[in-house]
Write an enzyme that holds these catalytic residues in place. Structure first.
Site, PDB file in Angstrom:
ATOM      1  N   HIS A  17     134.378  26.087  75.266  1.00  0.00           N
ATOM      2  CA  HIS A  17     134.438  26.842  76.231  1.00  0.00           C
ATOM      3  C   HIS A  17     135.553  27.790  76.303  1.00  0.00           C
ATOM      4  CE1 HIS A  17     133.086  23.114  78.333  1.00  0.00           C
ATOM      5  NE2 HIS A  17     131.956  24.680  78.600  1.00  0.00           N
ATOM      6  N   LYS A  41     125.194  18.098  88.873  1.00  0.00           N
ATOM      7  CA  LYS A  41     126.317  17.122  88.397  1.00  0.00           C
ATOM      8  C   LYS A  41     126.375  16.183  88.789  1.00  0.00           C
ATOM      9  CE  LYS A  41     125.905  20.678  84.445  1.00  0.00           C
ATOM     10  NZ  LYS A  41     127.120  21.723  83.575  1.00  0.00           N
ATOM     11  N   ARG A  92     124.939  30.182  75.325  1.00  0.00           N
ATOM     12  CA  ARG A  92     124.706  29.377  73.821  1.00  0.00           C
ATOM     13  C   ARG A  92     123.547  29.643  72.950  1.00  0.00           C
ATOM     14  NH1 ARG A  92     126.306  23.802  76.038  1.00  0.00           N
ATOM     15  NH2 ARG A  92     124.984  24.478  77.808  1.00  0.00           N
ATOM     16  N   SER A 130     129.778  19.917  76.468  1.00  0.00           N
ATOM     17  CA  SER A 130     131.011  18.816  77.375  1.00  0.00           C
ATOM     18  C   SER A 130     129.730  17.297  77.497  1.00  0.00           C
ATOM     19  CB  SER A 130     131.229  19.635  78.556  1.00  0.00           C
ATOM     20  OG  SER A 130     132.184  21.251  77.981  1.00  0.00           O
TER      21      SER A 130
HETATM   22  O1  PNS Z   1     129.529  24.543  83.597  1.00  0.00           O
HETATM   23  P1  PNS Z   1     128.603  24.506  84.699  1.00  0.00           P
HETATM   24  O2  PNS Z   1     128.559  23.436  84.844  1.00  0.00           O
HETATM   25  O3  PNS Z   1     127.573  24.894  83.967  1.00  0.00           O
HETATM   26  O4  PNS Z   1     128.917  24.966  85.918  1.00  0.00           O
HETATM   27  C1  PNS Z   1     128.260  26.036  86.778  1.00  0.00           C
HETATM   28  C2  PNS Z   1     128.865  26.326  87.892  1.00  0.00           C
HETATM   29  C3  PNS Z   1     129.537  25.431  88.624  1.00  0.00           C
HETATM   30  C4  PNS Z   1     129.806  27.818  87.818  1.00  0.00           C
HETATM   31  C5  PNS Z   1     127.976  26.477  88.949  1.00  0.00           C
HETATM   32  O5  PNS Z   1     126.858  25.655  89.234  1.00  0.00           O
HETATM   33  C6  PNS Z   1     128.704  26.696  90.455  1.00  0.00           C
HETATM   34  O6  PNS Z   1     128.954  27.891  90.331  1.00  0.00           O
HETATM   35  N1  PNS Z   1     128.766  26.059  91.629  1.00  0.00           N
HETATM   36  C7  PNS Z   1     128.691  26.205  92.801  1.00  0.00           C
HETATM   37  C8  PNS Z   1     128.370  26.602  94.071  1.00  0.00           C
HETATM   38  C9  PNS Z   1     127.736  27.702  93.704  1.00  0.00           C
HETATM   39  O7  PNS Z   1     128.087  28.979  93.981  1.00  0.00           O
HETATM   40  N2  PNS Z   1     125.803  28.200  93.459  1.00  0.00           N
HETATM   41  C10 PNS Z   1     125.737  29.101  93.023  1.00  0.00           C
HETATM   42  C11 PNS Z   1     124.806  29.456  94.437  1.00  0.00           C
HETATM   43  S1  PNS Z   1     122.632  29.808  92.493  1.00  0.00           S
END
Ligand code: PNS
Length: 169
Positions: A17, A41, A92, A130
């Site tokens: 990150h 998650k 990645r 992570s």
């Molecule tokens: O580190 P991650 O878990 O891959 O991050 C994913 C994250 C948190 C950026 C993503 O799940 C997110 O933005 N969630 C908030 C809800 C949202 O906006 N969802 C998008 C509709 S597809």
């Protein structure tokens, strides 16, 4: 002023990150890290702990002028509220692609003004996640190659009270 948002669960933040974050900083006038709840998650660290760990990692790695916020809700709403023109994500291996593609297209449907920008990970971080770091930490392994010392310490504290697996017979 071109502001970008770098969102993620950061549960916890890793050197992968931090690499994306450093490089994204060079592309925009301002970078804001958003520690977002991922409804798909279950996290090890609370949102507040994750935000504080991102701040501590930034201090430890001497990366200045990055704002860190936590957010629960739609990412596009967070980006709009902060006046961000772009959302930065790291890629990645190819395994990230399907999810990121769906995520970017959905976000564009929700708000076409917010652009998604993808940065390829540095080779040495391409399999770092992570989840792997948490697994290593859970079994008392050395995570120092993967995360800053402040994160390693917090993982130790988190798992210190948890049961170690039974020895193999
Ligand atoms: O580190 P991650 O878990 O891959 O991050 C994913 C994250 C948190 C950026 C993503 O799940 C997110 O933005 N969630 C908030 C809800 C949202 O906006 N969802 C998008 C509709 S597809």
């Amino acid at each position: 002023m071109r502001r970008a948002l770098y969102p993620g669960s950061f549960d916890p933040i890793t050197y992968g990150h931090l690499d994306i974050l450093r490089r994204a900083r060079r592309l925009f006038d301002e970078l804001v890290v958003a520690v977002v709840e991922n409804p798909r998650k279950t996290s090890l660290f609370t949102a507040d702990e994750r935000r504080k760990l991102v701040e501590a990692a930034l201090r430890e790695e001497k990366i200045p002028k990055v704002r860190v916020v936590s957010y629960s809700g739609l990412l596009v709403d967070c980006a709009r509220e902060l006046g961000a023109v772009a959302v930065v994500r790291g890629l990645r291996a190819t395994s990230d692609f399907d999810y990121e593609f769906q995520f970017a297209l959905t976000n564009r449907d929700l708000d076409s003004e917010i652009e998604s920008v993808f940065l390829m990970t540095a080779g040495q971080h391409s399999f770092l996640s992570s989840s792997l770091v948490k697994e290593i930490g859970q079994y008392g392994g050395d995570v120092s190659k993967f995360v800053p010392a402040c994160v390693a310490k917090s993982l130790k504290a988190k798992f210190g009270t948890k049961k170690k697996p039974k020895e193999a017979r």
